[in-house]
Design an enzyme around this catalytic site. Structure first.
Site, mmCIF file in Angstrom:
data_model
loop_
_atom_site.group_PDB
_atom_site.id
_atom_site.type_symbol
_atom_site.label_atom_id
_atom_site.label_comp_id
_atom_site.label_asym_id
_atom_site.label_seq_id
_atom_site.Cartn_x
_atom_site.Cartn_y
_atom_site.Cartn_z
ATOM 1 N N TYR A 143 -32.339 13.938 -29.594
ATOM 2 C CA TYR A 143 -32.590 14.778 -30.575
ATOM 3 C C TYR A 143 -32.266 14.416 -31.947
ATOM 4 C CZ TYR A 143 -32.202 19.468 -33.280
ATOM 5 O OH TYR A 143 -32.166 20.381 -34.260
ATOM 6 N N ASP A 238 -29.024 6.842 -35.088
ATOM 7 C CA ASP A 238 -28.638 8.315 -35.343
ATOM 8 C C ASP A 238 -27.216 8.455 -34.855
ATOM 9 O OD1 ASP A 238 -28.355 10.819 -35.500
ATOM 10 O OD2 ASP A 238 -30.314 11.402 -34.773
ATOM 11 N N LYS A 266 -22.190 16.393 -38.784
ATOM 12 C CA LYS A 266 -21.073 16.753 -37.843
ATOM 13 C C LYS A 266 -19.778 16.421 -38.531
ATOM 14 C CE LYS A 266 -24.292 18.112 -34.329
ATOM 15 N NZ LYS A 266 -25.414 17.773 -33.862
HETATM 16 C C1 LIG Z 1 -26.987 17.849 -34.360
HETATM 17 C C2 LIG Z 1 -27.848 16.388 -34.591
HETATM 18 C C3 LIG Z 1 -28.837 16.355 -35.575
HETATM 19 C C4 LIG Z 1 -29.200 17.562 -36.575
HETATM 20 O O1 LIG Z 1 -28.043 17.611 -37.312
HETATM 21 P P1 LIG Z 1 -27.846 19.154 -37.991
HETATM 22 O O2 LIG Z 1 -26.900 19.242 -38.745
HETATM 23 O O3 LIG Z 1 -28.058 20.157 -36.834
HETATM 24 O O4 LIG Z 1 -29.364 19.170 -38.710
HETATM 25 C C5 LIG Z 1 -29.450 15.224 -35.595
HETATM 26 N N1 LIG Z 1 -29.101 14.070 -34.565
HETATM 27 C C6 LIG Z 1 -28.185 14.110 -33.595
HETATM 28 C C7 LIG Z 1 -28.062 12.963 -32.721
HETATM 29 C C8 LIG Z 1 -27.405 15.397 -33.583
HETATM 30 O O5 LIG Z 1 -26.880 15.765 -32.427
#
Ligand SMILES: *Cc1c(COP(=O)(O)O)cnc(C)c1O
Length: 423
Positions: A143, A238, A266
């Site tokens: 994701y 990511d 995060k």
């Molecule tokens: C949570 C997440 C995102 C998206 O971040 P948001 O602040 O929810 O837009 C992107 N990449 C990873 C790996 C994530 O866990």
């Protein structure tokens, strides 16, 4: 008598799609209604009905120090009276960028944004601009936020709701997103053989945490680095979850791999809305206004978010990550043993302060193996744990998070709850 959470939920359903502002929170997949939270402290959540829970979601990752950490709270209390947004540079932006760049080996320049989604979509735009290519390789079940290009086989939320991708994303956009199974380097090689000259970037969660927790097999990340080098594509890590969680310097510090660009979110916001993308100077200098790749944000570098992020990283610098990993590993092993003793097929993978529960006979290496887990068993487990004051992710495709505030007593109570569960 209806409880206050349900009352709020039914009212919310009239006002917001599905009663929530982010889909998995609705708890539909585990046949439950969401809890509305009144407050949180350390490793515990308190709902609007006064029930207390040990929290293994931690706002989906940000709260590595636990909720309402005193140093972070203090930093916010000091920042608030100075105004909440200027739309002009503030010192906190320089301080947080410096902290991220000092911590993460591959970061030479950074740009602050407001979410992980913004970070990944901006990193992709930059990768496309500097390579002059359009295609992207992403892994099934990873994701990267909810922007169009990444919503093909996007793991967690999308998987939880059984939506294959999503309506509203034009075919011509996802046609540039090439998919490979996680941990399958042969599949990536195949994509490069076929489309090598058109691939702008490979984006990967260095530890996959949106299909449950799936670790990279030895050599996988290294091979991605080599393939990108061979074909002139950029490697994007990511690190929105792994950043400052896998190690203070994130996955790139832990695994010794040097991506071209990386994305964060995060943890670096300490619970306020922050994202960040960055990496090699020669690429980041292409971002406006030093270059011509446009990216902007009214609230980017927000002084409150910077204050919370700076205070969080300052605290994390001196925390003992090894010890938290050891405690998490012991907890995960005990949880696996408790469930296995009930003759359930169970896997509890773990790394750093993360774990997940797959009701599966076999270890999980990719999304199709994760999907083969028994979702009905997870629902039974989730509901009984929640009744006993244990707040787990409402989906087997999410990852359990542990904070520096979790105590041995928390783990003990959690194991007792698991032990009492019936299947
Ligand atoms: C949570 C997440 C995102 C998206 O971040 P948001 O602040 O929810 O837009 C992107 N990449 C990873 C790996 C994530 O866990």
């Amino acid at each position: 008598m209806p409880d206050r959470s349900s009352e709020l939920y039914y009212e919310a359903c009239r006002l917001m799609p599905g009663g929530v502002n982010s889909p998995v929170r609705a708890c539909q997949n585990v046949d439950s209604l969401p809890l509305f939270i009144d407050r949180a402290s350390g490793s515990h959540l308190f709902d609007v009905d006064g029930c207390e829970y040990i929290d293994y979601v931690l706002s989906w990752g940000p709260m590595l120090l636990g909720h309402a950490d005193p140093a972070v709270t203090q930093a916010l209390l000091e920042a608030v009276p100075k105004g909440t947004s200027y739309g002009a540079p503030c010192p906190g932006e320089v301080e947080l960028a410096a902290a991220v760049i000092a911590a993460v080996p591959g970061m030479e320049m950074a740009r602050m944004v407001n979410s992980g989604t913004e970070a990944t979509m901006s990193a992709l735009r930059l990768a496309r601009a500097v390579t002059g290519r359009d295609k992207l390789v992403k892994f099934i079940g990873c994701y990267h936020g909810h922007s169009d290009s990444f919503l093909a086989a996007a793991g967690s939320g999308v998987a939880t709701l059984s939506i294959p991708g999503t309506p509203g994303v034009p075919d011509h956009v996802v046609k540039d997103t090439l998919l490979a199974p996680y941990n399958d380097i042969d599949a990536v090689e195949e994509l490069f053989r076929e489309h090598g000259k058109e691939i702008a970037a490979v984006i990967v969660e260095p530890v996959a945490a949106n299909m449950g927790l799936v670790l990279p097999v030895p050599g996988f990340l290294d091979s991605l680095r080599k393939l990108c080098d061979t074909f002139g594509a950029l490697l994007i890590f990511d690190e929105v979850i792994t950043g400052f969680r896998l190690a203070y310097g994130g996955a790139q510090a832990r695994f010794g791999i040097d991506p071209d660009l990386a994305t964060f979110g995060k943890i670096i916001g300490g619970g306020l809305p922050v994202g960040c993308f960055g990496g090699k100077r020669k690429y980041m200098e292409q971002v406006a206004p030093s270059g011509d790749v446009y990216q902007a944000g009214t609230l980017s570098g927000n002084p409150l978010a910077m204050a919370a992020g700076i205070a969080t990283l300052k605290r994390l610098r001196t925390e003992n990550y090894e010890s938290l990993q050891d405690r998490t590993a012991k907890f995960a092993a005990n949880l696996a043993a408790v469930l296995a003793a009930k003759n359930l097929p169970v896997q509890v993978p773990t790394i750093a302060s993360m774990f997940s529960v797959f009701f599966n006979e076999n270890p999980v290496h990719n999304f199709s193996e994760a999907s083969a887990s028994d979702a009905r068993l997870y629902t039974k487990f989730y509901k009984q744990m929640r009744e006993r004051g244990i707040y787990l992710a409402p989906s087997p495709f999410e990852t359990g998070m542990i904070s520096f505030a979790h105590s041995e007593a928390d783990f003990q109570k959690t194991l007792e709850a698991a032990s009492a569960a019936k299947f």
